[in-house]
Design a protein around this motif. Sequence first.
Motif: not given
Length: 123
Positions: A5-12, A19-22, A24-35
């Motif tokens: 959900t959008k809320k779950q994504l926002r919380d991440l 952590q994911w339900p299993n 495992q640690h969540v690692i966020l991959v973001e694009r560079e600032a300004g993109s």
Amino acid sequence: MDSITKKQLRDLLLGEVTQWPNKQHVILVEREAGSGTFLKMLKVLLKMSEAEYTRWLLDMEFRAQTPPLIKTLNSDEGASKFVFNVPGAVAIIDGIPGGAISSQVKVLRVEGKLPGDPEYPLK
């Protein structure tokens, strides 16, 4: 996990879920600032400016909370490859991955919709 959900994504993105339900640690991959992708993430999901998001992450550290694990990359292709190679990683990219990597990563539905679907919520 096939959909989020959008809320779950926002919380991440805000580090409220690390952590994911299993477990495992969540690692966020973001694009560079300004993109465009990064700015869309801020506007559509977080409803924050770049400065507000940076301040949010710094405030987490100040409050002795663990900020999200974030890897910043400068292309959607690089983000897709990182997600393929790193368990627990999730990326927000502009559209569906292309090339050879497209069949090797899972695209999560957001609110049950894929990019390109009518009423996709991250436009």
